[in-house]
Motif scaffolding. Structure first.
Motif, PDB file in Angstrom:
ATOM      1  N   ARG A 117       0.577  -1.081   0.062  1.00 34.71           N
ATOM      2  CA  ARG A 117      -0.018  -0.015  -0.033  1.00 34.71           C
ATOM      3  C   ARG A 117       0.779   1.303  -0.007  1.00 34.71           C
ATOM      4  N   PRO A 118       2.043   1.350   0.889  1.00 29.09           N
ATOM      5  CA  PRO A 118       2.748   2.634   0.687  1.00 29.09           C
ATOM      6  C   PRO A 118       3.262   2.913  -0.504  1.00 29.09           C
ATOM      7  N   ILE A 119       3.915   1.719  -1.256  1.00 26.29           N
ATOM      8  CA  ILE A 119       4.435   1.835  -2.420  1.00 26.29           C
ATOM      9  C   ILE A 119       3.657   2.233  -3.477  1.00 26.29           C
ATOM     10  N   LEU A 120       2.223   1.788  -3.590  1.00 22.81           N
ATOM     11  CA  LEU A 120       1.321   2.101  -4.390  1.00 22.81           C
ATOM     12  C   LEU A 120       0.988   3.617  -4.316  1.00 22.81           C
ATOM     13  N   ALA A 121       0.657   4.131  -3.191  1.00 21.67           N
ATOM     14  CA  ALA A 121       0.401   5.410  -2.828  1.00 21.67           C
ATOM     15  C   ALA A 121       1.384   6.372  -3.408  1.00 21.67           C
ATOM     16  N   PHE A 122       2.951   6.019  -3.172  1.00 19.82           N
ATOM     17  CA  PHE A 122       3.915   6.908  -3.597  1.00 19.82           C
ATOM     18  C   PHE A 122       3.950   6.893  -5.115  1.00 19.82           C
ATOM     19  N   LEU A 123       3.716   5.721  -5.865  1.00 22.87           N
ATOM     20  CA  LEU A 123       3.662   5.841  -7.254  1.00 22.87           C
ATOM     21  C   LEU A 123       2.425   6.799  -7.841  1.00 22.87           C
ATOM     22  N   PHE A 124       1.399   6.692  -7.003  1.00 19.23           N
ATOM     23  CA  PHE A 124       0.300   7.322  -7.623  1.00 19.23           C
ATOM     24  C   PHE A 124       0.485   8.812  -7.467  1.00 19.23           C
ATOM     25  N   ALA A 125       1.130   9.237  -6.326  1.00 21.78           N
ATOM     26  CA  ALA A 125       1.385  10.633  -6.065  1.00 21.78           C
ATOM     27  C   ALA A 125       2.407  11.056  -7.063  1.00 21.78           C
ATOM     28  N   THR A 126       3.380  10.172  -7.374  1.00 19.93           N
ATOM     29  CA  THR A 126       4.460  10.689  -8.428  1.00 19.93           C
ATOM     30  C   THR A 126       3.950  10.732  -9.655  1.00 19.93           C
ATOM     31  N   ALA A 127       2.959   9.788 -10.114  1.00 21.00           N
ATOM     32  CA  ALA A 127       2.273  10.055 -11.420  1.00 21.00           C
ATOM     33  C   ALA A 127       1.469  11.408 -11.443  1.00 21.00           C
ATOM     34  N   LEU A 128       0.793  11.683 -10.264  1.00 19.88           N
ATOM     35  CA  LEU A 128      -0.182  12.773 -10.376  1.00 19.88           C
ATOM     36  C   LEU A 128       0.711  14.153 -10.674  1.00 19.88           C
ATOM     37  N   PHE A 129       1.633  14.335  -9.934  1.00 26.04           N
ATOM     38  CA  PHE A 129       2.516  15.424  -9.629  1.00 26.04           C
ATOM     39  C   PHE A 129       3.469  15.481 -10.851  1.00 26.04           C
ATOM     40  N   ALA A 130       3.807  14.577 -11.730  1.00 22.54           N
ATOM     41  CA  ALA A 130       4.855  14.513 -12.630  1.00 22.54           C
ATOM     42  C   ALA A 130       3.946  14.931 -13.978  1.00 22.54           C
ATOM     43  N   ARG A 131       2.690  14.849 -14.017  1.00 21.75           N
ATOM     44  CA  ARG A 131       2.029  14.894 -15.165  1.00 21.75           C
ATOM     45  C   ARG A 131       2.206  16.486 -15.683  1.00 21.75           C
ATOM     46  N   PRO A 132       2.162  16.647 -17.260  1.00 20.75           N
ATOM     47  CA  PRO A 132       2.489  18.017 -17.683  1.00 20.75           C
ATOM     48  C   PRO A 132       1.220  18.786 -17.053  1.00 20.75           C
ATOM     49  N   LYS A 133       1.705  20.475 -16.619  1.00 15.76           N
ATOM     50  CA  LYS A 133       0.608  20.989 -16.132  1.00 15.76           C
ATOM     51  C   LYS A 133      -0.414  21.573 -17.394  1.00 15.76           C
ATOM     52  N   PRO A 134      -1.776  21.653 -17.028  1.00 17.22           N
ATOM     53  CA  PRO A 134      -2.326  22.058 -18.161  1.00 17.22           C
ATOM     54  C   PRO A 134      -2.281  23.433 -18.459  1.00 17.22           C
ATOM     55  N   ALA A 135      -2.821  24.267 -19.407  1.00 13.82           N
ATOM     56  CA  ALA A 135      -2.588  25.489 -19.949  1.00 13.82           C
ATOM     57  C   ALA A 135      -2.838  26.299 -18.714  1.00 13.82           C
ATOM     58  N   ALA A 136      -4.134  25.935 -18.118  1.00 17.26           N
ATOM     59  CA  ALA A 136      -4.824  26.994 -16.974  1.00 17.26           C
ATOM     60  C   ALA A 136      -3.838  27.201 -16.024  1.00 17.26           C
ATOM     61  N   ALA A 137      -2.957  25.976 -15.712  1.00 10.12           N
ATOM     62  CA  ALA A 137      -2.201  26.271 -14.538  1.00 10.12           C
ATOM     63  C   ALA A 137      -1.195  27.063 -14.946  1.00 10.12           C
ATOM     64  N   GLN A 138      -0.408  26.862 -16.231  1.00 12.27           N
ATOM     65  CA  GLN A 138       0.746  27.541 -16.762  1.00 12.27           C
ATOM     66  C   GLN A 138       0.605  29.206 -16.547  1.00 12.27           C
ATOM     67  N   ILE A 139      -0.481  29.464 -17.265  1.00 13.69           N
ATOM     68  CA  ILE A 139      -0.948  31.000 -17.622  1.00 13.69           C
ATOM     69  C   ILE A 139      -1.431  31.691 -15.871  1.00 13.69           C
ATOM     70  N   LYS A 140      -1.651  30.842 -15.039  1.00 13.95           N
ATOM     71  CA  LYS A 140      -1.978  31.568 -13.721  1.00 13.95           C
ATOM     72  C   LYS A 140      -0.717  31.708 -12.744  1.00 13.95           C
ATOM     73  N   GLU A 141       0.715  31.087 -13.553  1.00 15.85           N
ATOM     74  CA  GLU A 141       1.881  31.253 -12.603  1.00 15.85           C
ATOM     75  C   GLU A 141       2.667  32.413 -13.088  1.00 15.85           C
ATOM     76  N   PRO A 142       2.687  33.297 -12.685  1.00 17.29           N
ATOM     77  CA  PRO A 142       3.351  34.578 -12.902  1.00 17.29           C
ATOM     78  C   PRO A 142       4.816  34.342 -12.865  1.00 17.29           C
ATOM     79  N   GLY A 143       5.649  34.692 -14.070  1.00 18.16           N
ATOM     80  CA  GLY A 143       7.169  34.698 -13.730  1.00 18.16           C
ATOM     81  C   GLY A 143       7.662  33.125 -14.226  1.00 18.16           C
ATOM     82  N   ASN A 144       6.730  32.130 -14.249  1.00 15.47           N
ATOM     83  CA  ASN A 144       7.195  30.835 -14.781  1.00 15.47           C
ATOM     84  C   ASN A 144       7.415  30.587 -16.194  1.00 15.47           C
ATOM     85  N   HIS A 145       8.366  31.249 -16.743  1.00 12.35           N
ATOM     86  CA  HIS A 145       8.735  31.310 -18.182  1.00 12.35           C
ATOM     87  C   HIS A 145      10.228  31.306 -18.313  1.00 12.35           C
TER      88      HIS A 145
END
Length: 242
Positions: free
Chosen positions: A37-65
């Motif tokens: 269970r801890p390993i599966l939870a870690f892999l799920f969290a890694t996959a979640l945060f490693a996904r490319p950020k959607p356009a809405a997230a990028q445009i709302k992050e001032p200075g992230n360019h």
């Protein structure tokens, strides 16, 4: 009277798992599930945060360019409007653009955008429009000579960039350009009916309006492809962020 207490489902499952492990030496299935269970939870969290950020997230992050001092952009240029009189509107050539950021995070500070001044030169070659020449000057003025025109555009514009993805930005440019044209053409010779004369001339405009919406597709942090689809040109080239 004695009361016989039955085992709960979990207790019965645990007793069965221990019996299986005693007889076969294998780890029971429920034990494996609990252990992973801890390993599966870690892999799920890694996959979640490693996904490319959607356009809405990028445009709302001032200075992230990307941050750079100057952008150099050699490109091909295609003209679709504004050829010299009696020449084709469709011209082709090449150019170079330099863009210098003057506001790294702004002018709207709540979104991921920047503001730059862009300037450069575009050269365009136009072919002779024989149909127009024959319509306006029938007879000797209508010939099959290969006359041509060359235009040099020197634009200066404001460039507003919007960073909608880690690798993609869109922009709009609005400004003016100095336009210098050189061309040669044929006209009936004055005072000599039936003959034609070759002419060469130049013309310069000092305030031609230019408007270029475009997009930049970064292949690396410092190198990308840039396209403009504007008035009066379309450009396709490479961007180098220095």
């Amino acid at each position: 009277m004695a009361t016989v207490r039955g085992l709960s489902d979990d207790s019965a499952r645990s007793e069965a798992d221990r019996a299986v492990q005693k007889e076969t030496g294998a780890r029971p299935f429920t034990t494996v599930i609990h252990a992973t269970r801890p390993i599966l939870a870690f892999l799920f969290a890694t996959a979640l945060f490693a996904r490319p950020k959607p356009a809405a997230a990028q445009i709302k992050e001032p200075g992230n360019h990307p941050h750079y001092s100057v952008e150099l952009e050699p490109h091909f240029t295609f003209g679709w409007h504004g050829g010299p009189h009696h020449f084709d509107d469709d011209g082709f050539g090449a150019g170079l653009r330099a863009s210098i950021p003057i506001i790294d995070n702004g002018p709207v500070t709540s979104i991921n955008n920047s503001f730059a001044i862009t300037f450069g030169v575009d050269w365009l070659h136009f072919g002779y429009d024989h149909d127009a020449a024959c319509r306006d000057f029938p007879g000797p003025g209508c010939d099959d000579h290969d006359y041509a025109a060359n235009a040099f555009w020197f634009p200066v514009a404001a460039q507003w960039n919007f960073y909608v993805h880690r690798r993609i930005s869109v922009f709009a440019e609005l400004g003016v350009a100095i336009v210098h044209e050189r061309y040669s053409w044929a006209r009936p010779c004055p005072g000599a009916p039936g003959t034609i004369c070759d002419y060469d001339d130049t013309h310069t405009d000092f305030a031609e309006l230019v408007f270029y919406p475009g997009a930049r597709f970064m292949l690396t942090d410092g190198i990308g492809l840039t396209v403009r689809v504007g008035f009066p040109h379309v450009t396709l080239g490479a961007s180098f962020l220095l």
